[in-house]
Design an enzyme around this catalytic site. Structure first.
Site, PDB file in Angstrom:
ATOM      1  CG  MET A   1      -8.359   6.168   7.798  1.00  0.00           C
ATOM      2  SD  MET A   1      -9.161   5.115   6.749  1.00  0.00           S
ATOM      3  CE  MET A   1      -9.317   3.574   7.951  1.00  0.00           C
TER       4      MET A   1
ATOM      5  CE  LYS B   1      -7.605  -1.233   0.029  1.00  0.00           C
ATOM      6  NZ  LYS B   1      -8.832  -0.033  -0.093  1.00  0.00           N
TER       7      LYS B   1
ATOM      8  CG  ASP C   1      -1.836  -0.920   1.483  1.00  0.00           C
ATOM      9  OD1 ASP C   1      -2.322  -1.652   0.163  1.00  0.00           O
ATOM     10  OD2 ASP C   1      -2.351  -1.386   2.482  1.00  0.00           O
TER      11      ASP C   1
HETATM   12  N1  SAH Z   1      -3.746  -1.137   9.360  1.00  0.00           N
HETATM   13  C1  SAH Z   1      -2.885   0.032   9.685  1.00  0.00           C
HETATM   14  C2  SAH Z   1      -4.247   1.113   9.671  1.00  0.00           C
HETATM   15  C3  SAH Z   1      -4.806   1.349   8.278  1.00  0.00           C
HETATM   16  S1  SAH Z   1      -6.067   2.718   8.016  1.00  0.00           S
HETATM   17  C4  SAH Z   1      -2.607   0.016  11.044  1.00  0.00           C
HETATM   18  O1  SAH Z   1      -2.869  -0.801  11.688  1.00  0.00           O
HETATM   19  O2  SAH Z   1      -2.025   1.147  11.391  1.00  0.00           O
HETATM   20  C5  SAH Z   1      -4.789   4.046   7.745  1.00  0.00           C
HETATM   21  C6  SAH Z   1      -5.004   5.009   8.686  1.00  0.00           C
HETATM   22  O3  SAH Z   1      -3.993   4.504   9.880  1.00  0.00           O
HETATM   23  C7  SAH Z   1      -4.253   6.281   8.525  1.00  0.00           C
HETATM   24  O4  SAH Z   1      -5.584   7.281   8.036  1.00  0.00           O
HETATM   25  C8  SAH Z   1      -3.857   6.845   9.922  1.00  0.00           C
HETATM   26  O5  SAH Z   1      -5.155   7.172  10.526  1.00  0.00           O
HETATM   27  C9  SAH Z   1      -3.656   5.678  10.627  1.00  0.00           C
HETATM   28  N2  SAH Z   1      -1.995   5.740  10.262  1.00  0.00           N
HETATM   29  C10 SAH Z   1      -1.236   4.786   9.948  1.00  0.00           C
HETATM   30  N3  SAH Z   1       0.059   5.062  10.121  1.00  0.00           N
HETATM   31  C11 SAH Z   1       0.079   6.221  10.503  1.00  0.00           C
HETATM   32  C12 SAH Z   1       1.024   6.839  11.451  1.00  0.00           C
HETATM   33  N4  SAH Z   1       2.410   6.505  10.997  1.00  0.00           N
HETATM   34  N5  SAH Z   1       0.895   7.852  12.139  1.00  0.00           N
HETATM   35  C13 SAH Z   1      -0.468   8.089  12.511  1.00  0.00           C
HETATM   36  N6  SAH Z   1      -1.458   7.412  11.957  1.00  0.00           N
HETATM   37  C14 SAH Z   1      -1.141   6.330  11.101  1.00  0.00           C
END
Ligand code: SAH
Length: 465
Positions: free
Chosen positions: A398, A283, A261
């Site tokens: 998100m 994505k 992704d």
């Molecule tokens: N599977 C991922 C989440 C996917 S949804 C997990 O477990 O983290 C994507 C969302 O994750 C982003 O919109 C944000 O809200 C959050 N996110 C992912 N990486 C991030 C980061 N390094 N810092 C802050 N938010 C993050």
């Protein structure tokens, strides 16, 4: 707008200080000039590699004398070195003129020259060696920091137990047998993959012919099954490549194809083999995405071709990653799926704040929610009472766009407007940024900032720093 999966090339090699090569010296002539202990070590190494070694020293040290006594392939000489027919020349010389003269002579004889402590005058240097022969690892810093190379070598030593040598030797000895076993190319690759996995578990003992036969039988059984390919969903972690798990790292290193992704940092992809095919299926919350059905279909197709597929997802694959759809597609096609967890964004957020998400008195519950429904709006079917609960900590994925509406609804549902609330952008990366406030004022504070990276909200009374 829809995106198509786009394949990304591995970059060409970045500049190399030197080219690591592994010389076969069996039966070749190597000349060592110098009588010191350092000269003895070089002669010993060359002899250990199977070379015939001629040492030229007018005053050989005790070590050299002993070496010549113990190793038949090492001969001591006095006087002018004769370099004809030498593959390599080592020089351990104090004076610049001597070093330069030896270099000239070696060049004239068509041999490569390695002058100890004179990388500037040398064609090659040795680096630090991890010896699990036939598995050999050399570590070089281009002569810049031998101490550093030694430290790296020490670490690698601990990663590769001594027992590995026996397994590496078995791999070499079994290779012709495996080739003649009737297994086709893909199955043979599968055999060696199984071999490697097995070796790491059985390092304490010597490999046997029974091991070999059992592995071949396993490989055959897998090849006759529906498919020998497999898919592993791997959590890439929140951004810092060091937060990838060791298992995830191993999976990446063994992958033929990686589907990743936009959230997955390039530094994590760097752990993959250079030859691995990399496919960006981009994505991401709001930006154009590759259709989920298309991703699932691609996963199935690649696995059915017998490929080792890693589906790399930001954070943890089981948190807001639509993993269920991919798992269902794989199962429907009769394929195995393995899951390797990762560090989810909420946990990287807590680490960024330096505050625990739980508290024995004030926060016995943590809830992960997404504030982004299918159509991009704030979901309307939230359990608002649960979200407004002052004894819970809430991580909102998100949630950046819908923050103003979310905060308003939480306050309407009874949440204290003074509840600490944070927006954490790019948690765990060098560009990490925290906007701190309360439910009442965070939306306004965030509105004044440009939030471009992935961002997460953490809300809860117990987060008060
Ligand atoms: N599977 C991922 C989440 C996917 S949804 C997990 O477990 O983290 C994507 C969302 O994750 C982003 O919109 C944000 O809200 C959050 N996110 C992912 N990486 C991030 C980061 N390094 N810092 C802050 N938010 C993050």
């Amino acid at each position: 707008m829809r995106r198509k999966p786009d394949e990304v090339d591995a970059d060409f090699m970045q500049p190399l200080e030197s080219l690591p090569i592994f010389l076969s010296l069996a039966g070749r002539r190597v000349v060592v000039v110098g009588g010191s202990e350092a000269a003895a070590w070089k002669a010993d190494l060359a002899a250990a590699s199977g070379a015939r070694v001629d040492v030229y020293a007018d005053a050989p040290c005790a070590k050299l004398l002993e070496l010549a006594r113990r190793r038949g392939e090492v001969a001591l000489h006095a006087g002018e070195p004769a370099l004809a027919g030498a593959a390599l020349v080592f020089g351990v010389l104090e004076k610049d003129e001597e070093a330069l003269a030896l270099r000239e002579a070696a060049r004239a004889a068509g041999a490569l020259i390695g002058l100890v402590d004179r990388p500037d005058l040398s064609d090659f240097s040795m680096g630090a060696i991890v010896n699990r022969s036939p598995l050999v690892i050399g570590v070089s810093t281009g002569g810049a920091a031998p101490v550093f190379a030694q430290a790296v070598r020490g670490r690698i030593e601990t990663l590769i137990p001594a027992g590995f040598a026996a397994w590496a030797a078995a791999a070499k000895a079994w290779r012709p047998w495996v080739k003649a076993s009737g297994l086709d190319f893909l199955a043979r690759r599968d055999f060696w993959r199984r071999f490697t996995r097995y070796a790491f578990f059985a390092l304490e003992r010597e490999p046997t012919a029974e091991d070999r036969d059992a592995l071949a039988a396993e490989t055959r059984a897998a090849a006759e099954g529906a498919s020998s390919g497999r898919v592993v969903l791997v959590g890439a972690g929140p951004g810092d490549p060091e937060l990838l798990t060791l298992k995830g790292l191993r999976m990446l290193a063994g992958a033929d194809v990686i589907l990743f992704d936009d959230l997955v940092p390039a530094s994590v992809l760097d752990f993959a083999r250079r030859e691995a095919q990399r496919i960006n299926v981009g994505k991401r919350g709001y930006a154009p995405s590759v259709d989920q059905g298309e991703i699932s279909a691609l996963l199935v197709k690649l696995a059915q071709e017998g490929k080792n597929v890693v589906r790399l997802k930001g954070g943890d694959p089981m948190i807001f990653g639509r993993a269920n759809e991919e798992i269902a597609a794989m199962r429907e096609a009769g394929l195995d799926v393995e899951i390797v967890p990762g560090v989810t964004a909420a946990l990287a957020g807590a680490a960024a704040l330096g505050v625990s998400l739980t508290n024995r008195e004030t926060a016995r519950r943590v809830q992960f929610v997404t504030a982004h429904s299918k159509d991009g709006a704030l979901p309307q079917d939230f359990d608002w009472a649960a979200l407004a609960d002052s004894r819970a900590t809430t991580a909102v994925y998100m949630g950046n766009r819908t923050l103003p509406e979310l905060a308003r609804k939480l306050i309407e549902s009874g949440a204290d407007p003074a509840t600490p609330a944070f927006l954490i952008e790019r948690a765990s990366t060098p560009d990490e940024r925290i906007v701190a406030g309360t439910l009442a004022d965070l939306p306004e504070k965030v509105a004044g900032q440009e939030v471009e990276g992935p961002a997460l909200l953490l809300i809860g009374a117990s987060l008060r720093p």
